[in-house]
Design an enzyme around this catalytic site. Structure first.
Site, mmCIF file in Angstrom:
data_model
loop_
_atom_site.group_PDB
_atom_site.id
_atom_site.type_symbol
_atom_site.label_atom_id
_atom_site.label_comp_id
_atom_site.label_asym_id
_atom_site.label_seq_id
_atom_site.Cartn_x
_atom_site.Cartn_y
_atom_site.Cartn_z
ATOM 1 N N ARG A 175 0.091 10.391 0.546
ATOM 2 C CA ARG A 175 0.462 11.478 1.450
ATOM 3 C C ARG A 175 1.595 12.331 0.912
ATOM 4 O O ARG A 175 1.974 13.313 1.550
ATOM 5 C CB ARG A 175 0.874 10.905 2.811
ATOM 6 C CG ARG A 175 -0.196 10.081 3.486
ATOM 7 C CD ARG A 175 0.285 9.574 4.833
ATOM 8 N NE ARG A 175 -0.583 8.532 5.364
ATOM 9 C CZ ARG A 175 -0.356 7.875 6.489
ATOM 10 N NH1 ARG A 175 0.725 8.157 7.205
ATOM 11 N NH2 ARG A 175 -1.185 6.938 6.901
ATOM 12 N N THR A 209 -4.761 5.953 2.177
ATOM 13 C CA THR A 209 -5.131 7.300 2.596
ATOM 14 C C THR A 209 -5.952 8.020 1.524
ATOM 15 O O THR A 209 -5.820 9.231 1.330
ATOM 16 C CB THR A 209 -3.897 8.147 2.977
ATOM 17 O OG1 THR A 209 -2.913 7.322 3.590
ATOM 18 C CG2 THR A 209 -4.275 9.220 3.988
ATOM 19 N N LYS A 252 -10.781 -1.795 7.166
ATOM 20 C CA LYS A 252 -9.565 -1.380 7.847
ATOM 21 C C LYS A 252 -9.953 -0.893 9.239
ATOM 22 O O LYS A 252 -11.009 -0.269 9.416
ATOM 23 C CB LYS A 252 -8.901 -0.249 7.054
ATOM 24 C CG LYS A 252 -7.702 0.392 7.732
ATOM 25 C CD LYS A 252 -7.086 1.440 6.818
ATOM 26 C CE LYS A 252 -5.922 2.135 7.490
ATOM 27 N NZ LYS A 252 -5.202 3.053 6.579
ATOM 28 N N GLU A 312 0.843 -1.192 0.000
ATOM 29 C CA GLU A 312 0.000 0.000 0.000
ATOM 30 C C GLU A 312 0.881 1.246 0.000
ATOM 31 O O GLU A 312 1.642 1.473 0.939
ATOM 32 C CB GLU A 312 -0.905 -0.005 1.237
ATOM 33 C CG GLU A 312 -1.716 1.261 1.429
ATOM 34 C CD GLU A 312 -2.426 1.316 2.770
ATOM 35 O OE1 GLU A 312 -2.658 2.431 3.271
ATOM 36 O OE2 GLU A 312 -2.741 0.239 3.324
#
Length: 210
Positions: free
Chosen positions: A49, A73, A132, A45
């Site tokens: 960011r 994210t 998650k 993953e």
């Protein structure tokens, strides 16, 4: 709406630890993914960011066929769509919104984050059973997730946030945990220094928990 479990479950079942990577230099993405895959962790993953994230995802998707690159994210539909366009084969979000669920309908699988019972119920109402759990350590950790197993017997979690080699085994021992997410398998200094052998060794250790 429904979660694309046909595509998501093999990824989550395929390895006990999914590396969660914040990458600053897209040039290191492909060798990093190769090192992780060589150690038994093909799914990775890349968090959205940094400015390099989408280029890193694209590099892995085009240059490392043995890897399964995902994006993390993702906060809205626009980020989801950008990640998919870059080549992400799964998308992870710290939360869950109808907007994200709409974007993922019939497409690349979404793993949304849920913590509270109300959030989990909202996800279930939209056909989402694999979630998650973030931030795992700060939200209550192993004891909290264990307590969710009875009222939410159909739900399976990937805890992320505060997961380390010291507690990953405790999470993975829970019946409602499929895998965990963690950054320790690719330390920043190892990535910056191109120490791919060290990352492969760390990945092999993590993969053995499966």
């Amino acid at each position: 709406m429904a979660q694309n479990l046909d595509a998501l479950v093999p990824i989550m079942d395929g390895q006990p630890v999914i590396p969660v990577i914040v990458i600053d230099d897209a040039g290191s993405a492909a060798p990093l993914a190769r090192a992780l895959a060589a150690g038994g962790l093909p799914a990775v993953e890349i968090t959205l960011r940094t400015e390099a994230a989408l280029d890193a995802i694209a590099a892995i998707a085009s240059e490392v066929p043995e890897a399964i690159v995902g994006a993390g994210t993702a906060l809205d539909a626009g980020q989801y769509e950008a990640a998919v366009a870059a080549g992400a084969r799964f998308v992870v979000s710290p939360g869950f919104t109808p907007d994200l669920a709409d974007a993922a309908e019939g497409s690349v699988p979404l793993l949304p984050g849920c913590v509270t019972p109300s959030e989990i119920m909202a996800a279930l109402a939209e056909g989402y059973t694999h979630l998650k759990f973030f931030p795992a350590g700060q939200a209550g950790g192993v004891a909290y997730i264990k307590a969710l197993a009875s009222p939410f017997s159909a739900v399976r979690f990937c805890p992320t946030g505060g997961v380390s080699p010291d507690n990953a085994g405790d999470y993975l021992a829970l019946p409602n945990v499929v895998c965990v997410g963690g950054s320790w398998v690719a330390p920043k200094e190892a990535v910056a220094g191109g120490d791919w052998d060290r990352i492969t060794a760390l990945a092999k250790e993590a993969a053995e928990w499966g």
